[in-house]
Enzyme design. Structure first.
Site, PDB file in Angstrom:
ATOM      1  CG  ASP A  13      -1.894  -1.186   1.187  1.00 41.43           C
ATOM      2  OD1 ASP A  13      -2.253  -1.638   0.082  1.00 41.43           O
ATOM      3  OD2 ASP A  13      -2.238  -1.674   2.281  1.00 41.43           O
ATOM      4  CE  LYS A  16       2.451  -2.503  -4.368  1.00 38.87           C
ATOM      5  NZ  LYS A  16       2.179  -2.172  -2.959  1.00 38.87           N
ATOM      6  N   GLY A  40      -4.612  -4.138  -3.753  1.00 34.17           N
ATOM      7  CA  GLY A  40      -5.561  -3.071  -4.060  1.00 34.17           C
ATOM      8  C   GLY A  40      -4.741  -1.864  -4.440  1.00 34.17           C
ATOM      9  CG  HIS A  41      -2.134  -1.877  -6.994  1.00 35.23           C
ATOM     10  ND1 HIS A  41      -1.306  -2.482  -7.898  1.00 35.23           N
ATOM     11  CD2 HIS A  41      -1.843  -2.444  -5.797  1.00 35.23           C
ATOM     12  CE1 HIS A  41      -0.558  -3.374  -7.264  1.00 35.23           C
ATOM     13  NE2 HIS A  41      -0.868  -3.374  -6.001  1.00 35.23           N
ATOM     14  CD  GLN A 223       0.551  -8.911  -2.732  1.00 29.27           C
ATOM     15  OE1 GLN A 223       1.155  -9.573  -3.558  1.00 29.27           O
ATOM     16  NE2 GLN A 223      -0.676  -8.520  -2.926  1.00 29.27           N
TER      17      GLN A 223
END
Ligand code: GDP
Ligand code: IMO
Ligand code: MG
Length: 439
Positions: A13, A16, A40-41, A223
């Site tokens: 988080d 990225k 989750g991006h 990650q």
């Protein structure tokens, strides 16, 4: 122009997605190489928010080649929902390609992830319960279902049977669950296969072709180093390798194809789920302290995938140096500097101390040291005011500049980019912008 890997330098988080989106405009393609919808991006474009779990963070550029590589584990329902969601918002997803060799997260993987965590009770890892671990386990056991199997009714049913057979005992509590009915599962998978078919491709070849044409390929990590299966805080890790070296395996390219490695780190640190976090901001009662609450609120530190509150901590230079070495980092992107405005003093963890007195300047490999390590801090003056409109280093307060310089010094990596807000344009390049090559 060889590829650029963009990887998480902390516990995930870091932003990225935002950095990949930013660079993707000038690159030919973006490839996700590991992880699944545990990721989750988030991207904010013109005030509009997008959260991606499987689709690479380059998809907002119309027709951009966006590959889900062989190293990713795919929940076909999540992927088809994500595709439909983007279509509804008018996004052109014609550039989306999915590796035929990527493994499929099956309903039994999700059940086993839930059951595994429940069984661990207080010792739980705090997984995202998306079936990631059980799916990668089946891949290693050679019991996996791959994307190409979704196109083959005869093979699919047999493979599902073979995969479920050794899990019979574990799956007994779900015996009546319709989700795990062999026929229903096979039919559902075939439907997803049919819907995904236009996107299924030989994705390694697409990467080779772009690299042969000397176009820029971005390898998008999910990650982060501290969650790496081999090098992270095992067992409180994810079940894949998020470090840059894994981009070769997870996309199907050779090491020489990766010319630069960009690590993304927040100006502080967060972690979701259980596991050691030496620079966590905790009060004497073991609960988040006042600064932690301030950071969590200013940084909206709630997981993109599970909505869980993220644990907040000070920037950990010991961990960052470790991540820099593990990844062979050539550049750092520091995000969320804006969140630290108004906090004085700022702290950076520069070493760890064991309760018995030993000092560690390097990240300790031994779990019992890591679990009891306390961070030793250097204090730096804080800064104030709204920096979200700054677009050059010169526009930052002196103390903010000094803080960024200290991160570069402690990590041993050049800071190329500083984030001052969630939007695509809220960045500061510290020097010349990189020259990339689009298709
Ligand atoms: P990822 O998983 O590494 O892509 O990161 P996430 O998207 O899960 O979490 C990062 C969060 O921080 C997202 O909500 C981003 O919109 C936000 N973000 C990224 N960069 C910045 C920044 O420089 N400042 C602020 N305030 N928010 C940022
Ligand atoms: P992005 O790509 C933050 C964490 C989980 C848990 C551990 C194992 O958005 O940075 P898993 O479901 O992978 O078996 O869970 O890893 N985790 C993440 N934490 N960001 C992520 O992804 C994460 N993906 C997994 O919280 O501690
Ligand atoms: Mg995330």
């Amino acid at each position: 122009m060889p590829g650029i890997a963009i990887v998480g330098a902390q516990w995930g988080d870091e932003g990225k997605g935002k950095i990949v989106d930013l660079l993707a405009e000038r690159a030919a393609m973006v490839v996700r190489f590991q992880g699944g919808n545990n990721a989750g991006h988030t991207i904010v474009r013109d005030g509009e928010k997008f959260a991606f779990h499987l689709i690479p963070s380059g998809i907002l550029y119309s027709g951009k080649l966006c590959v889900i590589g062989n190293g990713v584990v795919i929940d076909p329902k999540v992927l088809t929902d994500e595709i439909e969601g983007l279509k509804r918002r008018g996004i052109d997803i014609s550039g989306l390609k999915v590796s035929a060799n990527a493994h499929v997260i099956m309903p039994y993987h999700v059940k086993l992830d839930h059951a595994g965590e429940a069984k661990l009770g207080k010792l739980e890892i705090g997984t995202t319960k998306r079936g990631i671990g059980p799916c990668y386990a089946d891949k290693a056991l050679r019991l996996g279902i791959r994307v190409q199997d979704l196109l083959d009714p005869k093979i699919l049913r047999k493979k599902i049977m073979a995969a479920m057979e050794p899990k019979r005992e574990l799956l007994r509590p779900f015996a009546k669950d319709r989700d795990l009915d062999l026929h229903a599962m096979t039919e559902e998978c075939l439907t997803y296969g049919h819907r995904l078919e236009p996107h299924i491709a030989d994705t390694a070849r697409l990467c080779w072709d772009a690299l042969d044409r000397e176009e820029t390929v971005l390898f998008e990590g999910a990650q982060a180093a501290m969650l790496d299966l081999d090098h992270g805080t095992y067992p409180f890790v994810t079940s894949s390798n998020p470090i840059a070296g894994a981009a070769c395996v997870g996309a199907g390219v050779g090491p020489a194809s990766i010319g630069e490695v960009w690590g993304v780190a927040k100006a502080y640190a967060t972690r979701v789920g259980a596991g050691p976090f030496p620079s966590e901001m905790l009060g004497a009662d073991g609960e988040p302290d006042e600064v932690a609450k301030q950071v969590a609120e200013a940084g909206a530190e709630f997981g993109t995938t599970t909505g869980r509150p993220r644990r907040c901590g000070w920037l950990d230079a010991v961990g960052l140096r470790y991540a820099a070495r593990l990844n062979g980092m050539t550049s750092l992107a520091i995000t969320k500097l804006d969140v630290l405005s108004g906090i004085d003093p700022l702290r950076i963890a520069t070493s760890y101390r064991h309760p018995e007195g030993a000092r560690f300047d390097e990240f300790p490999y031994h779990q019992s040291i890591l679990h009891t390590a306390e961070a030793v801090y250097e204090e730096l003056p804080g800064f104030e005011g709204d920096i979200t409109r700054a677009r050059s280093v010169a526009e930052l307060p002196r103390a903010a500049r000094d803080y960024v310089d200290a991160i570069a010094e402690y990590s041993g990596v050049d800071v190329r980019l500083v984030g001052v807000g969630p939007s695509r344009d809220q960045v500061i390049w510290t020097g010349a912008e990189p020259e990339l090559r689009a298709a």
